[in-house]
Write a protein that holds these residues in place. Structure first.
Motif, PDB file in Angstrom:
ATOM      1  N   LYS A  61      16.918 -13.090   7.679  1.00 35.49           N
ATOM      2  CA  LYS A  61      17.945 -14.070   8.029  1.00 35.49           C
ATOM      3  C   LYS A  61      17.619 -15.377   7.303  1.00 35.49           C
ATOM      4  CE  LYS A  61      21.428 -15.819  10.351  1.00 35.49           C
ATOM      5  NZ  LYS A  61      22.808 -15.403  10.069  1.00 35.49           N
ATOM      6  N   TYR A  67      22.883 -17.899  15.919  1.00 36.37           N
ATOM      7  CA  TYR A  67      23.520 -16.613  15.631  1.00 36.37           C
ATOM      8  C   TYR A  67      23.162 -15.644  16.756  1.00 36.37           C
ATOM      9  CZ  TYR A  67      18.805 -15.362  14.114  1.00 36.37           C
ATOM     10  OH  TYR A  67      17.451 -15.138  14.096  1.00 36.37           O
ATOM     11  N   ASN A  69      21.504 -12.485  18.045  1.00 32.44           N
ATOM     12  CA  ASN A  69      20.350 -11.746  17.563  1.00 32.44           C
ATOM     13  C   ASN A  69      20.224 -10.361  18.169  1.00 32.44           C
ATOM     14  OD1 ASN A  69      17.800 -11.555  16.107  1.00 32.44           O
ATOM     15  ND2 ASN A  69      16.835 -11.694  18.124  1.00 32.44           N
TER      16      ASN A  69
END
Length: 418
Positions: A61, A67, A69
């Motif tokens: 990443k 974000y 996960n």
């Protein structure tokens, strides 16, 4: 008036109530951990390796921000990280102490510095790096620190304490080259070294770099390049030596400076001697040159005087020669004139002599005729008669005398007007 603070009274709570409270706290904590696990965050300047907790699959990443996960384990790496090693407590972000090294002359030194490493920009390289080292701490300990130490150690073996002290730029140069491109392969050997102070010959151990046929260093595998890691910044500070070694180096340097000064003084004295000799030679050359110039000038003046004298003599000679020729010509003319006059006179004389002879002959002949005419008895009539005159009105006897005179003159080649 103080208000009484009411304290919770757990003593009156039942065990079941307490269990419910603890259970609620555990559930809330589990929910918080689950939410935290399901969502991740990556900051700028970092990237993360995500590993699925079930399948073990790895992914990278790089984008920064929050974000989703899921249930994946996250390991965060800094794109650039530094390894700073120093004994200075005031220095920041120190990871390890100064690296202690031993030079090939046995001297001990401590090397401080800082290296900044940049991780590979491609995902495959980072995945391999994570698989081999497992995290940033292990990467620092097992790769970065070991690579720096090995290069620093190897560089110190290639130099003496004095060489590292007098040539400070060489140590950082060799260290950085080995970290980036691979550590040199070396071999030990012995050399004879003449002590500059005592003149004694000593055997010293030395280490040299093994080289290929083209003269390039033979190296071990470049570990950093293998993983695509580059060095963005490097600093090697001046080595710190043991006091004894530093004193020895300084003392040797002092002696070397003294020797250099003595050599310089000797060179200066020798140079001054050469200068004096050269000055003397120069003075001799200048004196010889001046004398030579004077001699050449005198010769030139003499030549000029000689030329002038010769010229004057030539002029006098030419004038004398001209005068001689003039006199000679004049004399020749006079001689010729005299000869001409003499010849003329001779000829005149000769001619006069003939004329005189002829004249004398004429006079003698005519005297004879005169005597003859006088002895002739002319008749009175002829002698005195006017009718008897000749063509010129003269008496015939005299006329005959004249005719005889003309005949004699003609015969004697005399001028008829004579």
């Amino acid at each position: 008036m103080k208000m009484a603070v009411q304290q919770p009274n757990f003593g009156s709570m039942s065990i079941s109530t307490i269990m419910r409270i603890v259970g609620s706290i555990v559930i809330i904590a589990a929910l918080i951990w689950t939410v935290y696990t399901l969502f991740g965050k990556n900051n700028a300047g970092y990237f993360q390796i995500r590993q699925d907790i079930i399948s073990g699959e790895l992914s990278v990443k790089r984008d920064y921000g929050i974000y989703f996960n899921g249930l994946k384990k996250v390991t965060t790496y800094q794109i650039e990280s530094s390894y700073t090693f120093s004994n200075d407590k005031n220095e920041e972000n120190i990871i390890g102490p100064a690296i202690e090294v031993r030079f090939n002359d046995g001297g001990i030194g401590r090397i401080s510095g800082d290296f900044r490493f940049r991780l590979p920009a491609n995902d495959d390289g980072m995945l391999i790096l994570h698989q081999d080292f497992g995290g940033p701490n292990q990467l620092m300990e097992e790769l970065f620190i070991q690579a720096v130490k090995q290069s620093v150690y190897n560089t110190s073996l290639l130099m003496s304490s004095e060489e590292s002290y007098t040539n400070k730029s060489l140590f950082p140069q060799w260290t950085l080259d080995q970290i980036q491109n691979g550590v040199y392969k070396t071999e030990a050997y012995k050399i004879d070294v003449t002590d500059e102070i005592t003149g004694d010959i000593e055997q010293h151990k030395a280490v040299r770099i093994l080289r290929d046929e083209l003269g390039n260093p033979i190296r071990n595998e470049p570990v950093l390049l293998k993983y695509g890691i580059t060095i963005s910044q490097s600093t090697i500070r001046e080595p710190q030596y043991d006091k004894n070694i530093l004193n020895l180096i300084r003392e040797k340097r002092r002696f070397e400076v003294a020797i250099s000064v003595a050599v310089a003084d000797a060179d200066k004295a020798s140079q001054e001697k050469l200068t004096v000799i050269e000055d003397g030679k120069k003075m001799v050359i200048e004196a010889e040159y001046i004398a030579k110039r004077k001699m050449e000038k005198a010769v030139e003046e003499a030549k000029k005087d000689k030329i002038v004298a010769i010229t004057q003599a030539q002029k006098v000679f030419v004038v004398a020669e001209q005068n001689y020729l003039a006199e000679k010509n004049n004399a020749d003319g006079l001689i010729a004139q005299a000869q001409g006059e003499a010849e003329k006179r001779r000829k005149i004389k000769e001619a006069d002599n003939a004329l005189v002879a002829r004249t004398e002959a004429f006079k003698e002949i005519m005297g004879y005729y005169k005597n003859c005419f006088q002895k002739i008895s002319w008749s009175p009539q002829i002698a005195t008669s006017g009718s008897a005159l000749g063509p010129q009105g003269l008496p015939p006897a005299y006329e005959s005398y004249i005719k005889v005179s003309e005949i004699v003159r003609k015969d004697l080649n005399l001028d008829l007007t004579f």
